[in-house]
Design an enzyme around this catalytic site. Structure first.
Site, short mmCIF file in Angstrom:
data_model
loop_
_atom_site.label_atom_id
_atom_site.label_comp_id
_atom_site.label_asym_id
_atom_site.label_seq_id
_atom_site.Cartn_x
_atom_site.Cartn_y
_atom_site.Cartn_z
N HIS A 245 4.61 1.42 -7.93
CA HIS A 245 3.54 2.41 -7.78
C HIS A 245 2.74 2.52 -9.08
O HIS A 245 3.29 2.36 -10.18
CB HIS A 245 4.14 3.78 -7.41
CG HIS A 245 3.06 4.77 -7.05
ND1 HIS A 245 2.38 5.49 -8.00
CD2 HIS A 245 2.52 5.09 -5.85
CE1 HIS A 245 1.47 6.24 -7.40
NE2 HIS A 245 1.53 6.02 -6.09
N GLU B 31 -3.46 0.61 -2.89
CA GLU B 31 -3.82 1.89 -3.50
C GLU B 31 -4.69 1.64 -4.72
O GLU B 31 -4.16 1.35 -5.81
CB GLU B 31 -2.54 2.63 -3.95
CG GLU B 31 -1.56 2.89 -2.83
CD GLU B 31 -0.66 4.08 -3.13
OE1 GLU B 31 -0.63 4.98 -2.29
OE2 GLU B 31 -0.02 4.12 -4.18
#
Ligand SMILES: O=C(CO)COP(=O)(O)O
Length: 255
Positions: free
Chosen positions: A100, A172
């Site tokens: 992430h 993302e």
């Protein structure tokens, strides 16, 4: 329409009580929702490590998958503070976020450690939720090229070992995480579409989902290019999660 993955990482936003309250509320919505009951949507939740054992039974009853926010690539040993894919699998974890943007920016996660983690997850039957995205806002073609480079660097070890299994690629854009609004519809569609095309005949069974300030209203605008949604803050209200399930159902009815 193929099955869609819709879920949320709780990051470190909630403590134990609120995590369970949120999970129970979302599980109640999922258990009753025709999109979930009919197998159109696979919902998921990614809580903090210590909440996983409490979240698993609540989620499982509602056909929600449970994920972890990270893992370590070794199965056991002197790795203080880390949690192995082996132990996560023992707890019933089906998904694990890897790489992430917050971990890359704050905790020194590199493509090399991401590649080790992806291979470890696949080895233990956990689907990596491999997070990739360009750091600065720019042209979609450049973003797609950067994302494909990052994807392949992250899959290097899995490819070397001929790993098979399910892979979730979370597109993302870093600049759209924690922002007031998601990336533009056309930007998301172009980059997610390029990632999907790149993975179309892959040995890994890949899906591409979008995250970064996603919330109700976005899915119908990008549904032709993504296999689901990765939610953050805009799913903190359980009703928002339900609204996105409604949108997924309406999309199917419209087809
Ligand atoms: O990082 C995200 C999901 O993993 C997105 O978070 P936000 O939707 O809160 O920007």
């Amino acid at each position: 329409m193929p099955r869609m993955l819709i879920g949320s990482s709780l990051k470190m936003y909630f403590g134990r009580a609120r995590t369970l309250e949120w999970t129970r509320a979302v599980a109640a919505i999922c258990a009753d929702h025709p999109a979930v009951r009919g197998g159109l949507v696979e919902p998921f939740v990614i809580p903090t490590f210590p909440s996983i054992p409490d979240v698993v039974p609540i989620a499982t009853d509602a056909r929600m998958l449970v994920g972890a926010q990270d893992l370590h690539w070794e199965d056991a040993g002197a790795f203080t503070g880390e949690v192995s894919a082996l132990e996560l699998a023992e707890h019933g974890v089906a998904l694990a976020e890897i790489g992430h943007a917050e971990r890359r920016a704050m905790f020194g996660e590199s493509d090399a450690t991401v590649a080790l983690k992806v291979a470890a997850a696949l080895r233990h039957g956990i689907a990596p939720v491999l997070c990739i995205g360009e750091t600065r806002e720019g042209a979609p073609d450049d973003a797609a090229a950067a994302c494909i480079r990052q994807l392949e660097a992250s899959l290097a070890l899995a490819r070397e070992t001929d790993a098979v299994g399910r892979l979730v690629v979370a597109y993302e854009p870093v600049w759209a995480i924690g922002a007031p609004r998601p990336a533009g519809d056309d930007h998301i569609r172009a980059v997610a579409g390029a990632l999907r095309a790149h993975l179309a005949d892959d040995a890994l069974d890949a899906q591409v989902i979008y995250g970064g300030s996603a919330g109700p209203g976005l899915l119908p605008r990008i549904a032709d290019s993504v296999d689901g949604m990765f939610l953050g803050r805009f799913a903190h209200d359980p009703a928002a999660f339900g609204a996105i399930l409604d949108e997924a159902l309406e999309l199917q009815v419209a087809r």
